[in-house]
Motif scaffolding. Structure first.
Motif, PDB file in Angstrom:
ATOM      1  N   GLN A  69      55.201  26.247  40.366  1.00 35.96           N
ATOM      2  CA  GLN A  69      56.153  27.295  39.976  1.00 35.96           C
ATOM      3  C   GLN A  69      55.470  28.645  39.863  1.00 35.96           C
ATOM      4  OE1 GLN A  69      59.420  27.015  37.348  1.00 35.96           O
ATOM      5  NE2 GLN A  69      58.784  25.019  36.646  1.00 35.96           N
ATOM      6  N   ARG A  70      54.282  28.634  39.211  1.00 33.49           N
ATOM      7  CA  ARG A  70      53.587  29.916  39.019  1.00 33.49           C
ATOM      8  C   ARG A  70      53.208  30.530  40.348  1.00 33.49           C
ATOM      9  NH1 ARG A  70      49.424  28.234  34.216  1.00 33.49           N
ATOM     10  NH2 ARG A  70      50.943  28.169  32.546  1.00 33.49           N
ATOM     11  N   TRP A  71      52.637  29.698  41.234  1.00 32.86           N
ATOM     12  CA  TRP A  71      52.198  30.248  42.521  1.00 32.86           C
ATOM     13  C   TRP A  71      53.371  30.795  43.319  1.00 32.86           C
ATOM     14  CZ3 TRP A  71      47.774  31.909  44.132  1.00 32.86           C
ATOM     15  CH2 TRP A  71      46.598  31.422  43.544  1.00 32.86           C
ATOM     16  N   ILE A  72      54.437  29.989  43.422  1.00 32.83           N
ATOM     17  CA  ILE A  72      55.585  30.456  44.217  1.00 32.83           C
ATOM     18  C   ILE A  72      56.144  31.740  43.612  1.00 32.83           C
ATOM     19  CG2 ILE A  72      57.914  29.901  44.994  1.00 32.83           C
ATOM     20  CD1 ILE A  72      57.126  27.034  45.177  1.00 32.83           C
ATOM     21  N   SER A  73      56.259  31.770  42.267  1.00 31.19           N
ATOM     22  CA  SER A  73      56.805  32.970  41.613  1.00 31.19           C
ATOM     23  C   SER A  73      55.984  34.198  41.958  1.00 31.19           C
ATOM     24  CB  SER A  73      56.787  32.820  40.103  1.00 31.19           C
ATOM     25  OG  SER A  73      57.578  31.772  39.705  1.00 31.19           O
ATOM     26  N   ALA A  74      54.649  34.059  41.802  1.00 37.69           N
ATOM     27  CA  ALA A  74      53.796  35.223  42.007  1.00 37.69           C
ATOM     28  C   ALA A  74      53.863  35.687  43.457  1.00 37.69           C
ATOM     29  CB  ALA A  74      52.367  34.883  41.626  1.00 37.69           C
ATOM     30  N   ILE A  75      53.791  34.734  44.395  1.00 39.99           N
ATOM     31  CA  ILE A  75      53.794  35.125  45.813  1.00 39.99           C
ATOM     32  C   ILE A  75      55.119  35.793  46.164  1.00 39.99           C
ATOM     33  CG2 ILE A  75      53.786  34.222  48.167  1.00 39.99           C
ATOM     34  CD1 ILE A  75      51.855  32.056  47.103  1.00 39.99           C
ATOM     35  N   SER A  76      56.210  35.183  45.701  1.00 41.43           N
ATOM     36  CA  SER A  76      57.522  35.758  46.031  1.00 41.43           C
ATOM     37  C   SER A  76      57.664  37.156  45.444  1.00 41.43           C
ATOM     38  CB  SER A  76      58.610  34.826  45.514  1.00 41.43           C
ATOM     39  OG  SER A  76      59.645  35.553  44.950  1.00 41.43           O
ATOM     40  N   ALA A  77      57.200  37.323  44.189  1.00 39.46           N
ATOM     41  CA  ALA A  77      57.318  38.650  43.573  1.00 39.46           C
ATOM     42  C   ALA A  77      56.499  39.675  44.346  1.00 39.46           C
ATOM     43  CB  ALA A  77      56.872  38.597  42.119  1.00 39.46           C
ATOM     44  N   LEU A  78      55.350  39.229  44.831  1.00 38.31           N
ATOM     45  CA  LEU A  78      54.501  40.127  45.613  1.00 38.31           C
ATOM     46  C   LEU A  78      55.193  40.530  46.920  1.00 38.31           C
ATOM     47  CD1 LEU A  78      51.717  41.120  44.860  1.00 38.31           C
ATOM     48  CD2 LEU A  78      50.743  39.431  46.396  1.00 38.31           C
ATOM     49  N   ILE A  79      55.811  39.536  47.577  1.00 37.53           N
ATOM     50  CA  ILE A  79      56.513  39.839  48.829  1.00 37.53           C
ATOM     51  C   ILE A  79      57.644  40.833  48.566  1.00 37.53           C
ATOM     52  CG2 ILE A  79      57.905  38.870  50.696  1.00 37.53           C
ATOM     53  CD1 ILE A  79      56.350  36.286  50.366  1.00 37.53           C
ATOM     54  N   VAL A  80      58.346  40.632  47.433  1.00 36.12           N
ATOM     55  CA  VAL A  80      59.450  41.542  47.132  1.00 36.12           C
ATOM     56  C   VAL A  80      58.930  42.966  46.953  1.00 36.12           C
ATOM     57  CG1 VAL A  80      61.281  42.091  45.500  1.00 36.12           C
ATOM     58  CG2 VAL A  80      60.828  39.748  46.099  1.00 36.12           C
ATOM     59  N   ILE A  81      57.747  43.104  46.309  1.00 41.39           N
ATOM     60  CA  ILE A  81      57.182  44.449  46.150  1.00 41.39           C
ATOM     61  C   ILE A  81      56.943  45.069  47.529  1.00 41.39           C
ATOM     62  CG2 ILE A  81      55.157  45.760  45.407  1.00 41.39           C
ATOM     63  CD1 ILE A  81      54.847  43.907  43.112  1.00 41.39           C
ATOM     64  N   ILE A  82      56.331  44.287  48.427  1.00 41.82           N
ATOM     65  CA  ILE A  82      56.024  44.824  49.759  1.00 41.82           C
ATOM     66  C   ILE A  82      57.309  45.219  50.480  1.00 41.82           C
ATOM     67  CG2 ILE A  82      55.035  44.242  52.011  1.00 41.82           C
ATOM     68  CD1 ILE A  82      53.181  42.297  50.448  1.00 41.82           C
ATOM     69  N   VAL A  83      58.295  44.309  50.441  1.00 40.90           N
ATOM     70  CA  VAL A  83      59.545  44.585  51.152  1.00 40.90           C
ATOM     71  C   VAL A  83      60.229  45.815  50.586  1.00 40.90           C
ATOM     72  CG1 VAL A  83      61.849  43.706  51.597  1.00 40.90           C
ATOM     73  CG2 VAL A  83      59.912  42.207  51.850  1.00 40.90           C
ATOM     74  N   SER A  84      60.253  45.922  49.238  1.00 29.71           N
ATOM     75  CA  SER A  84      60.970  47.074  48.685  1.00 29.71           C
ATOM     76  C   SER A  84      60.194  48.367  48.939  1.00 29.71           C
ATOM     77  CB  SER A  84      61.285  46.882  47.204  1.00 29.71           C
ATOM     78  OG  SER A  84      60.235  46.292  46.528  1.00 29.71           O
ATOM     79  N   PHE A  85      58.873  48.239  49.042  1.00 33.11           N
ATOM     80  CA  PHE A  85      58.118  49.438  49.416  1.00 33.11           C
ATOM     81  C   PHE A  85      58.464  49.880  50.838  1.00 33.11           C
ATOM     82  CE2 PHE A  85      54.427  51.666  51.102  1.00 33.11           C
ATOM     83  CZ  PHE A  85      54.299  52.659  50.136  1.00 33.11           C
ATOM     84  N   MET A  86      58.531  48.881  51.753  1.00 30.96           N
ATOM     85  CA  MET A  86      58.916  49.216  53.134  1.00 30.96           C
ATOM     86  C   MET A  86      60.293  49.858  53.178  1.00 30.96           C
ATOM     87  SD  MET A  86      57.545  45.756  54.943  1.00 30.96           S
ATOM     88  CE  MET A  86      58.713  45.773  56.270  1.00 30.96           C
ATOM     89  N   GLN A  87      61.190  49.280  52.379  1.00 30.47           N
ATOM     90  CA  GLN A  87      62.561  49.802  52.333  1.00 30.47           C
ATOM     91  C   GLN A  87      62.571  51.253  51.849  1.00 30.47           C
ATOM     92  OE1 GLN A  87      65.366  48.619  53.247  1.00 30.47           O
ATOM     93  NE2 GLN A  87      66.744  50.062  52.262  1.00 30.47           N
ATOM     94  N   ALA A  88      61.821  51.522  50.758  1.00 25.48           N
ATOM     95  CA  ALA A  88      61.791  52.879  50.214  1.00 25.48           C
ATOM     96  C   ALA A  88      61.211  53.843  51.235  1.00 25.48           C
ATOM     97  CB  ALA A  88      60.970  52.911  48.929  1.00 25.48           C
ATOM     98  N   ASN A  89      60.184  53.384  51.929  1.00 20.55           N
ATOM     99  CA  ASN A  89      59.566  54.206  52.953  1.00 20.55           C
ATOM    100  C   ASN A  89      60.552  54.544  54.068  1.00 20.55           C
ATOM    101  OD1 ASN A  89      57.377  55.511  54.023  1.00 20.55           O
ATOM    102  ND2 ASN A  89      56.802  53.762  55.303  1.00 20.55           N
ATOM    103  N   LEU A  90      61.299  53.511  54.474  1.00 15.35           N
ATOM    104  CA  LEU A  90      62.293  53.686  55.531  1.00 15.35           C
ATOM    105  C   LEU A  90      63.358  54.687  55.109  1.00 15.35           C
ATOM    106  CD1 LEU A  90      62.883  52.362  58.317  1.00 15.35           C
ATOM    107  CD2 LEU A  90      64.517  50.915  57.128  1.00 15.35           C
ATOM    108  N   VAL A  91      63.816  54.535  53.852  1.00 19.17           N
ATOM    109  CA  VAL A  91      64.865  55.428  53.359  1.00 19.17           C
ATOM    110  C   VAL A  91      64.341  56.864  53.306  1.00 19.17           C
ATOM    111  CG1 VAL A  91      66.311  56.002  51.386  1.00 19.17           C
ATOM    112  CG2 VAL A  91      66.034  53.644  52.055  1.00 19.17           C
ATOM    113  N   TYR A  92      63.070  57.003  52.902  1.00 16.85           N
ATOM    114  CA  TYR A  92      62.511  58.349  52.789  1.00 16.85           C
ATOM    115  C   TYR A  92      62.457  59.025  54.151  1.00 16.85           C
ATOM    116  CZ  TYR A  92      59.328  62.122  51.645  1.00 16.85           C
ATOM    117  OH  TYR A  92      58.771  63.351  51.479  1.00 16.85           O
ATOM    118  N   HIS A  93      62.113  58.255  55.181  1.00 16.21           N
ATOM    119  CA  HIS A  93      61.961  58.869  56.503  1.00 16.21           C
ATOM    120  C   HIS A  93      63.271  58.953  57.281  1.00 16.21           C
ATOM    121  CE1 HIS A  93      57.713  59.499  56.311  1.00 16.21           C
ATOM    122  NE2 HIS A  93      57.538  58.270  55.874  1.00 16.21           N
ATOM    123  N   ASP A  94      64.116  57.903  57.161  1.00 19.41           N
ATOM    124  CA  ASP A  94      65.312  57.848  58.012  1.00 19.41           C
ATOM    125  C   ASP A  94      66.617  58.098  57.271  1.00 19.41           C
ATOM    126  OD1 ASP A  94      63.426  57.205  59.761  1.00 19.41           O
ATOM    127  OD2 ASP A  94      64.157  55.212  60.279  1.00 19.41           O
TER     128      ASP A  94
END
Lengths: 493, 113, 140
Positions: free
Chosen positions: A29-54
């Motif tokens: 549970q801990r590993w999956i939680s941490a990895i998933s939360a990390l992926i969400v950070i990356i994805v939302s960063f990409m999203q914010a970047n996309l919104v800023y540029h486009d």
């Protein structure tokens, strides 16, 4: 159409569901939680970047075109808040590993945290007023479970009150949506805005604005409606408190900001005046609470209320500068509140009490904890060059420019008193003669300190890099100040 | 018809308020149930009450019914079903643990066990 | 004291299957007529509750050894999976597809991905309802 927008909602949802299958296996549970939360950070960063540029990104769920189906809209404000949420969620999860206890971990703690993130991210992203209600409910349901998990007497008692308040406010939300629907005949937020401007300035729109203010004010804890908050937030353990304090009230604040800048911006005479008065009263009552208690949890909890007031004052002034300040302060406050709650969680883990009179001299044995707390406290009060400063300065300056002297003065004074209330914890708890505490050696302080230290470092960076993030924040405020941008992006007219 | 519905909704809200102000936890939960019923009926009424065909292509009817309020009500019903059942279970657990369902005795002192 | 509930038990043995069959009918009727996953799931869990009333919780557990919380999770996976499937075809989340197929015996039938979603709803509703009822029932 952009499918990236759904991922900050979808990934925690899938993670939460998958984790149910591993309820008994804590390490997985801990590993999956941490990895998933990390992926969400990356994805939302990409999203914010996309919104800023486009520019604003939208997605019509199940391919129904904009005013007819549910649309997810990610403008700069939404994507920044989603990014902040995912960072805080990651920090709270890391912190939970060593502090939440096996009983909770086996009883679906991690799935519920992920469902909470689904609700929060969804509420930030959705562009449909009824869908906002649904995501609110997802978030609230998870918060009920998190609040009651553990089942101690105080938790049971407080969650009954919390649920009752929220059930009533949900019913009011449905009622408000029903009235709104009868006036405009649509649920898409951009379309509602268009229809409301066509409807002209009638009394019913003011009624609607006040109804929505009550609904979101109950969740966001504004002046007369914050009565439930100090009791309910007191009950759960530190990481849950951090999630609640940093995210839940801010969803209410975000919703007020969104509705008052997108729907009810035509006739600001009555509604925004009301919002402003309430915001000032919220600050005052929060400060009184923060000064009155000698319980460290209570002090920080009342500081949530102060911050809500400051942000809403910025929104109610409704100039581009005050909105920029409000967005600045909103993000700062989510981050720093999470850090502070996690820090006082460590203090409680060490001392076994939250009563300031029974704590002293911690800095001798825990200098790292002490100085992190000191910096976080300074950032909360808005001492330059830390993160709270820029936002507060812009709000105050806009307040003086628009001749709202009382409000701007109250915001200024509140920083001073907030600083005092936090320094009281620092002086009382960290200075003085060291004492021996019962569970002192059991607390894994080093591990627990990681998450709040990272968040505090963010606060410092956010403060020092104000110049660098300013264009991003002002892009977010620009959409708030000019609803046409939002409407145009959603309806593609 | 709308007037009648307005009265009905008003009566539901009134009963809900009365129940929620009582001391027994179970009555309060029933009150919240009535409150959400009232809210659901309000959506239905606010969407406009009329008879008509389902809003599908090829029905060739004179009037169509707005499907949106019904979808909203269904969603709201499901949510209030979930919340109410959670609330009931919680009340039952609280009754077992605290030995009372009287809200006066549930108040407790601020910040104490 | 042991109550005599032989009538209830006998009736349950018959009606149980009628109720479940009807709930399945409702479930499949859902797309074009009144019905669907939610109401079908409620009716199926109604049938299980009837079983619980007629017999006791232990007997029912031996008949239906299901972990209802896992059932909720499986249902959610069905529902989310259906929605996510659209992402692979570069369509928005939850976009559904349908086609008409000539099946033996049934004739011309429409097949929807929405049925998969509804299966998820069906399972979630059974899971949630039964979890609630078991939580209250078990502690007695």
């Amino acid at each position: 159409m952009n499918n990236l927008i759904i991922f900050p909602i979808l990934i925690p949802l899938i993670t939460g569901v998958v984790l149910i299958f591993f309820a008994k296996n804590i390490m997985v549970q801990r590993w999956i939680s941490a990895i998933s939360a990390l992926i969400v950070i990356i994805v939302s960063f990409m999203q914010a970047n996309l919104v800023y540029h486009d520019g604003i990104q939208t997605m019509d769920v199940s391919n129904w075109e904009a005013p007819y189906g549910i649309t997810l809209v990610s403008d700069m404000l939404s994507s920044l808040l989603v990014l902040t949420t995912s960072i805080i969620a990651f920090a709270a999860l890391i912190y939970s590993f060593q502090s939440i206890g096996e009983a909770r971990e086996k009883f679906y703690y991690y799935p519920v945290v992920h469902f909470l993130i689904v609700g929060v991210n969804g509420a930030f992203t959705t562009g449909d007023i009824f869908n906002l209600f649904v995501f609110f409910e997802v978030m609230l349901m998870s918060s009920y479970v998190l609040l009651v998990l553990g089942g101690t007497k105080i938790q049971l008692r407080e969650s009954i009150k919390y649920i009752l308040v929220n059930v009533i406010s949900s019913a009011l939300f449905v009622i408000a949506v029903a009235y709104l629907y009868s006036v405009v005949g649509t649920l898409n937020m951009a379309h509602i805005s268009v229809r409301l401007s066509e409807a002209g300035n009638t009394g019913i729109i003011t009624v609607l604005a006040v109804l929505f203010l009550i609904v979101f004010g109950l969740k966001g804890a504004i002046f007369p409606l914050y009565f439930w908050l100090p009791g309910s937030y007191y009950a759960p353990p530190a990481p849950v408190m951090a999630l609640f304090g940093a995210l839940l009230t801010k969803v209410g604040v975000y919703s007020i900001t969104r509705t008052f800048t997108l729907f009810f911006y035509h006739d600001v005479g009555y509604t925004h005046q009301l919002l402003q008065i309430l915001a000032i009263l919220t600050i005052i009552s929060g400060v009184i609470g923060a000064l009155a208690f000698t319980d460290i949890k209570k002090i920080v909890i009342y500081n949530i209320i102060v911050a809500v007031g400051v942000i809403l004052f910025g929104v109610s002034v409704l100039t581009p500068e005050s909105l920029t300040g409000a967005v600045f302060y909103l993000i700062h406050d989510m981050n720093i509140k999470a850090a502070l709650f996690l820090l006082i969680g460590i203090i409680i883990a060490i001392t076994g009490t939250s009563d300031l009179n029974k704590i002293s001299g911690l800095i001798n044995r825990y200098p790292g904890l002490g100085w992190t707390f000191f910096i976080a406290g300074l950032a909360l009060a808005g001492i330059p060059p830390l993160s709270g400063f820029a936002g507060k300065m812009m709000i105050v300056r806009a307040g003086f420019e628009t001749e709202n002297y009382i409000g701007a003065f109250v915001v200024l004074m509140s920083s001073l008193l907030v600083l005092y209330s936090i320094m009281r914890i620092f002086i009382g708890g960290f200075w003085g003669t060291p004492r021996a505490y019962k569970n002192e050696d059991k607390a894994p302080v080093k591990w627990l300190l990681i998450a709040p230290a990272v968040l505090t470092a963010f606060a410092v960076l956010y403060g020092l890099g104000t110049e660098a993030v300013y264009p991003v924040i002002s892009a977010a405020a620009e959409t708030l100040a000019n609803p046409e941008i939002y409407i145009h992006a959603v309806l593609k007219e | 018809m709308e007037i009648l519905m307005a009265f009905l909704i008003g009566i539901l809200f009134m009963a809900a308020t009365y129940l929620m102000l009582s001391k027994s936890l179970l009555r309060i939960i029933i009150g919240t149930g009535l409150l959400s019923h009232g809210a659901h009926l309000l959506i239905l009424t606010m969407g406009g009450l009329k008879r008509g065909a389902p809003p599908l292509l090829g029905e060739h009817a004179a009037t169509y019914v707005d499907p949106l309020p019904q979808a909203l009500i269904l969603t709201a019903i499901v949510i209030s079903f979930g919340v109410t059942s959670f609330f009931l279970v919680l009340a039952y657990r609280a009754y077992q643990e605290l030995g009372t369902d009287n809200m006066d005795r549930l108040r407790g002192k601020e910040g104490h066990e | 004291m042991k109550t005599n509930d032989i009538i209830l038990q006998t009736v349950t043995k018959f009606t149980l299957f009628v109720i479940i069959l009807f709930s399945i009918h409702l479930f499949f009727a859902g797309h074009y007529h009144p019905g669907g996953g939610f109401i079908g799931g409620l009716m199926t869990s109604g049938a299980i509750v009837l079983l619980l009333l007629a017999f006791d919780i232990k007997t029912v557990k031996t008949i239906l050894p299901v972990d209802y919380i896992k059932l909720v999770a499986i249902g959610l996976l069905f529902a989310i999976g259906t929605g996510t499937g659209a992402l692979f075809f570069d369509l928005p989340f939850l976009t559904h597809a349908f086609t008409y197929v000539d099946l033996p015996l049934l004739g011309k039938t429409s097949l929807h991905t929405a049925v998969l979603f509804d299966t998820g709803v069906f399972l979630v509703v059974i899971g949630v309802t039964m979890t609630i009822i078991q939580t209250i029932g078990e502690s007695e």
